[in-house]
Design a protein around this motif. Structure first.
Motif, short mmCIF file in Angstrom:
data_model
loop_
_atom_site.label_atom_id
_atom_site.label_comp_id
_atom_site.label_asym_id
_atom_site.label_seq_id
_atom_site.Cartn_x
_atom_site.Cartn_y
_atom_site.Cartn_z
N PHE A 28 34.62 24.55 40.01
CA PHE A 28 35.94 23.96 40.23
C PHE A 28 36.68 24.11 38.90
O PHE A 28 36.23 23.57 37.87
N ALA A 29 37.76 24.88 38.89
CA ALA A 29 38.41 25.21 37.62
C ALA A 29 39.88 25.55 37.85
O ALA A 29 40.31 25.77 38.98
N PRO A 30 40.66 25.61 36.75
CA PRO A 30 42.05 26.04 36.89
C PRO A 30 42.13 27.42 37.56
O PRO A 30 41.19 28.22 37.49
N ASN A 31 43.25 27.69 38.18
CA ASN A 31 43.47 28.92 38.94
C ASN A 31 43.08 30.18 38.18
O ASN A 31 42.57 31.13 38.77
N GLU A 32 43.35 30.22 36.90
CA GLU A 32 43.12 31.43 36.10
C GLU A 32 41.66 31.87 36.10
O GLU A 32 41.36 33.04 35.91
N PHE A 33 40.74 30.94 36.34
CA PHE A 33 39.32 31.29 36.33
C PHE A 33 38.93 32.10 37.56
O PHE A 33 37.89 32.76 37.56
N GLU A 34 39.76 32.09 38.59
CA GLU A 34 39.49 32.91 39.78
C GLU A 34 39.45 34.40 39.42
O GLU A 34 38.77 35.18 40.07
N TYR A 35 40.19 34.79 38.39
CA TYR A 35 40.22 36.18 37.97
C TYR A 35 38.97 36.57 37.20
O TYR A 35 38.70 37.75 37.01
N ARG A 36 38.23 35.58 36.74
CA ARG A 36 37.06 35.83 35.91
C ARG A 36 35.74 35.57 36.64
O ARG A 36 34.73 36.20 36.35
#
Length: 172
Positions: A28-36
């Motif tokens: 569960f993380a900020p949106n930007e972590f979806e790219y990583r």
């Protein structure tokens, strides 16, 4: 928004996760972590998925107030801080990881959670006072149900005050 690979605090978090997550773990993380990370779920899922579905919680201290307080408190019950920096706190349910070092970053995270809980409780007390002093049944406190991010706001009733205090004592 792509992952901010130029920001050392974000990179520290990503590196820590790279070194510790398993293929089965959900984050569960900020949106930007979806790219990583393939198994990263954005903050907008806080009202859609239970805390029990995650093994990792990447809490951005500056965005914590946008998350439902009940979700944050449940995350603290499930996981414990295993990494902190000036911007983030990572909570994990993996018992084999050592706890985060007690330092100013961890104290700052604890203060953030404590302040959010106290503000919620103060808002609850103000609502109760308004309801008890109102002579007209139409003048009852009714908090907004959504924020500009469409995240549900959890209203904490007077019975939750004791639970919040216990949780804060356990966290501190």
């Amino acid at each position: 928004m792509p992952f901010p690979s130029h920001d050392p605090y974000w990179v520290e978090v990503a590196t820590f996760l790279d070194n510790h997550i398993t293929d089965e773990d959900d984050i569960f993380a900020p949106n930007e972590f979806e790219y990583r990370f393939v198994h990263s779920f954005p903050y907008s899922t806080a009202t859609l998925m239970p805390v029990s579905g995650f093994q990792w919680f990447v809490i951005h201290k500056g965005l914590a107030e946008k998350l439902p307080l009940s979700f944050l408190l449940d995350a603290l019950k499930k996981g414990r801080p295993v990494f902190v920096n000036p911007v983030f706190a990572i909570l994990s349910s993996h018992a084999q990881l050592p706890p985060a070092e007690s330092n100013e970053d961890l104290l700052s995270f604890n203060r953030t959670i404590r302040d959010l809980a106290q503000n919620a409780r103060a808002g609850s007390c103000a609502a109760e006072k308004l309801e008890s002093t109102s002579s007209s049944p139409q003048l009852q406190f009714s908090p907004p149900q959504t924020t500009d991010l469409k995240v549900s706001i959890i209203t904490i009733c007077r019975n939750a005050a004791a639970t919040i205090e216990k949780t804060l004592q356990q966290v501190a």
